[in-house]
Motif scaffolding. Structure first.
Motif, PDB file in Angstrom:
ATOM      1  N   ALA A 150       0.962  -1.099  -0.074  1.00 45.52           N
ATOM      2  CA  ALA A 150       0.128   0.031  -0.045  1.00 45.52           C
ATOM      3  C   ALA A 150       1.046   0.891  -0.018  1.00 45.52           C
ATOM      4  O   ALA A 150       0.553   2.232  -0.688  1.00 45.52           O
ATOM      5  N   THR A 151       2.062   1.427   0.760  1.00 43.98           N
ATOM      6  CA  THR A 151       2.780   2.365   0.833  1.00 43.98           C
ATOM      7  C   THR A 151       3.636   2.506  -0.640  1.00 43.98           C
ATOM      8  O   THR A 151       3.770   3.649  -1.094  1.00 43.98           O
ATOM      9  N   LEU A 152       3.893   1.354  -0.890  1.00 48.28           N
ATOM     10  CA  LEU A 152       4.584   1.042  -2.379  1.00 48.28           C
ATOM     11  C   LEU A 152       3.643   2.083  -3.651  1.00 48.28           C
ATOM     12  O   LEU A 152       3.986   2.809  -4.189  1.00 48.28           O
ATOM     13  N   ASP A 153       2.367   1.598  -3.545  1.00 44.10           N
ATOM     14  CA  ASP A 153       1.618   2.165  -4.570  1.00 44.10           C
ATOM     15  C   ASP A 153       1.255   3.700  -4.241  1.00 44.10           C
ATOM     16  O   ASP A 153       1.148   4.497  -5.164  1.00 44.10           O
ATOM     17  N   LEU A 154       1.239   4.035  -3.000  1.00 44.13           N
ATOM     18  CA  LEU A 154       1.219   5.591  -2.660  1.00 44.13           C
ATOM     19  C   LEU A 154       2.180   6.250  -3.095  1.00 44.13           C
ATOM     20  O   LEU A 154       2.239   7.532  -3.878  1.00 44.13           O
ATOM     21  N   LEU A 155       3.493   5.710  -2.991  1.00 45.38           N
ATOM     22  CA  LEU A 155       4.813   6.318  -3.500  1.00 45.38           C
ATOM     23  C   LEU A 155       4.875   6.303  -4.906  1.00 45.38           C
ATOM     24  O   LEU A 155       5.513   7.359  -5.667  1.00 45.38           O
ATOM     25  N   ALA A 156       4.385   5.087  -5.588  1.00 48.60           N
ATOM     26  CA  ALA A 156       4.334   5.254  -6.937  1.00 48.60           C
ATOM     27  C   ALA A 156       3.667   6.316  -7.597  1.00 48.60           C
ATOM     28  O   ALA A 156       3.736   7.247  -8.525  1.00 48.60           O
ATOM     29  N   ASP A 157       2.456   6.537  -7.145  1.00 44.43           N
ATOM     30  CA  ASP A 157       1.528   7.569  -7.562  1.00 44.43           C
ATOM     31  C   ASP A 157       2.313   9.039  -7.344  1.00 44.43           C
ATOM     32  O   ASP A 157       2.166  10.156  -8.322  1.00 44.43           O
TER      33      ASP A 157
END
Length: 594
Positions: free
Chosen positions: A407-414
């Motif tokens: 979930a953090t990875l997806d946030l940072l990707a955005d």
């Protein structure tokens, strides 16, 4: 009337060694008259392969290039030691690689089928990753796997290739069934845990039915020479005669640490022991610099963190609830140190657990809070570090950003897309082909690799010199594994590591004692485990931290408990340093394969 040739069934139990294609050709031509002749021919070809280990078949069947000293060590074990050896290279020189070469060689030659690897709990998964990524050995199961647990104690007989923690294997309910098995090869990592021949660990390994055995330890002697006797006896009983005779012949009376008759002792040890020092192989790595970026959470993030910790502490205070949900709460607390987004799914899941029904409403309320948070203080700090690196770095400088949670990875990707950064994305859910492509793109043209913990597993990224830990695992071995991806042989630039930590969080306290007290980021890769092994408490480090936190009545209490843990780590580091110096003086360069 001619009779038809006999039907020959090749069952999965029969494995052809490499080079045995001629046997198959003979069978195809009908050059064997019966099954017995076929088996004799198969045995003959195997014996041809076994005859010598001058040319290692494994070198053409692995995914990396080992160093010459590692190849020499493996060849020494295979040729001179006949598969029973003590691998005692200094920390960080690759004892796992040497053992893996021996294992791979035996498997390729059909000399080994049943394998048991025993390690400390924190290294079980790392062994599996190393064997899979470097040696293409993917059939190993661990004692943590669901498939293994489903079989209960019978798993030890069902699976032919097992990696297990020594702590699990030595338990009474497992020990009896394990010692009844016949193993072709046993590997024991951190074998100094067998130093006491009256311990359950030593008795277990000594009683295993094993054809070949490898013991791995950088510190074969920690307190007294009798520990060396105990290790060698597991390998080759009688090599050093009886305990009394060993003491009389090789130990100075009144000083159990001081050897005598060194020449004869070295001669006897040379039949079982390989040891390389860093100075012998001229291994020099560039400096490594750690930077702590301490920040304050935004008010809504701080409120969420306070709500999660307060509720978790109440649940942990209920012993019955704590034992059932301890693991889930530990994940939640780690997520709380990463991002609000990471906590949302876990909060929702915990709210649906029947045992936590009294806390259902508050868990859902916290989940709603997490979902409403759209700014991240940590993410803003990350942006500043990336901007500073882009400004100060070379045009082709590379940065890897680690987080534990998807979930953090997806946030940072955005966010990275919004900020205009090109990056490669790497996580455990990708196929092998897509993982390889991500690393390839990062190497060739992308400036940033955004990765979950999977990026620390078996990938060599020494073309990158900057690492940003967006969040930190509570297990120091996992942190060290991340660092080892870029600060390793082949790195020719100074390495910078940036650790982001929000003030007052559990993660902040962990980083404080690991960095400020232990100087962890200055240690040689591999030394952290040696230091943790000197702690009196054998539990997983994350469990120790959780126990301190859950028994603290206030943040001040927790800080005090973590300070005490930090002091214990410093003592363990000093103890390890004394042991290392003792072993260096005791063995010197006498057991190199030069």
């Amino acid at each position: 009337m001619s009779s038809s040739p006999p039907t020959i069934e090749i069952t999965p139990a029969i494995q052809l060694a490499p080079g045995a294609e001629q046997i198959l050709a003979s069978v195809t031509r009908g050059d064997v008259s019966d099954l017995q002749e076929y088996r004799l021919k198969l045995m003959a070809y195997r014996l041809q392969l076994v005859a010598g280990f001058d040319d290692l078949l494994s070198l053409n069947a692995i995914h990396f290039t080992p160093f010459d000293y590692q190849i020499r060590a493996a060849r020494t074990v295979l040729r001179r030691f006949r598969g029973r050896g003590l691998l005692s290279d200094e920390v960080g020189l690759g004892k796992t690689i040497e053992a893996g070469l021996v294992l791979k060689e035996y498997l390729l030659r059909g000399m080994v089928q049943r394998v048991l690897i025993l390690t400390p709990p924190g290294l079980v998964e790392q062994w599996r990753q190393e064997l899979a990524t470097k040696f293409d050995l993917t059939d190993f199961v661990t004692n943590n796997d669901n498939a293994f647990r489903q079989f209960g104690r019978e798993a030890w007989t069902h699976f032919p290739q097992v990696i297990a923690s020594l702590a699990t294997a030595r338990r009474t309910e497992h020990r009896k069934i394990i010692t009844a098995q016949e193993y072709d090869l046993v590997i024991v990592d951190e074998a100094h845990h067998l130093k006491n021949r009256s311990s359950v660990s030593w008795k277990l390994v000594n009683s295993l039915q094993k054809r070949y055995i490898l013991l791995l330890t950088a510190t074969p002697v920690q307190n007294r020479l009798s520990e060396l006797y105990n290790l060698v006896t597991v390998l080759k009983p009688g090599q050093l005669k009886s305990p009394r005779e060993f003491s009389r012949q090789f130990v100075v009376r009144g000083d159990p640490r001081l050897p005598k008759n060194r020449g004869l002792l070295r001669q006897l040890l040379s039949d079982v022991m390989v040891r390389h020092g860093r100075a012998q192989i001229s291994l020099q790595l560039p400096p490594r610099r750690a930077h702590t970026v301490q920040l304050s959470l935004y008010p809504d993030e701080q409120a969420l963190y306070a709500g999660i910790t307060a509720l978790s502490r109440r649940i942990m205070a209920d012993q019955q609830l704590a034992s059932a949900h301890r693991f889930g709460l530990r994940i939640l607390l780690r997520e709380a140190g990463s991002s609000a987004a990471a906590t949302y799914s876990t909060l929702r899941s915990l709210a649906n657990v029947s045992g936590l029904a009294p806390h259902h409403k508050q868990l859902l309320s916290l989940a709603a809070e997490a979902d409403s948070i759209h700014k991240s203080a940590k993410a803003d700090a990350l942006k500043k570090v990336l901007q500073a690196q882009a400004k100060a770095g070379e045009p082709q400088s590379k940065v890897i950003v680690f987080t534990q949670f998807r979930a953090t990875l997806d946030l940072l990707a955005d966010l990275l897309r919004q900020w205009g950064y090109e990056f490669a994305l790497y996580h455990g859910g990708l196929t092998t082909a897509r993982k390889n492509q991500a690393i390839h793109d990062f190497h060739d043209h992308l400036p940033v690799l955004l990765s979950t913990e999977a990026g620390g597993e078996g990938r060599n990224l020494q073309f990158c010199r900057v690492m940003i830990n967006f969040d930190l695992p509570w297990n120091p071995l996992r942190i060290e594994q991340r660092v080892g991806r870029i600060h390793r042989i082949g790195q020719d630039q100074p390495v910078d590591i940036f650790n982001l930590a929000a003030r007052g969080t559990i993660e902040d306290h962990i980083l404080d004692i690991l960095d400020r007290k232990l100087n962890m980021f200055e240690l040689v890769i591999g030394e952290v485990d040696m230091i943790l092994g000197q702690l009196a408490d054998e539990r997983d480090f994350a469990e120790i931290v959780l126990d301190i936190w859950s028994h603290s009545e206030s943040d001040l209490d927790f800080a005090s408990g973590m300070t005490a843990l930090g002091d214990a780590l410093v003592g363990a580091r000093d103890s390890y340093q004394r042991v290392r110096e003792y072993d260096d003086a005791l063995f010197g360069e006498d057991f190199s394969t030069e």
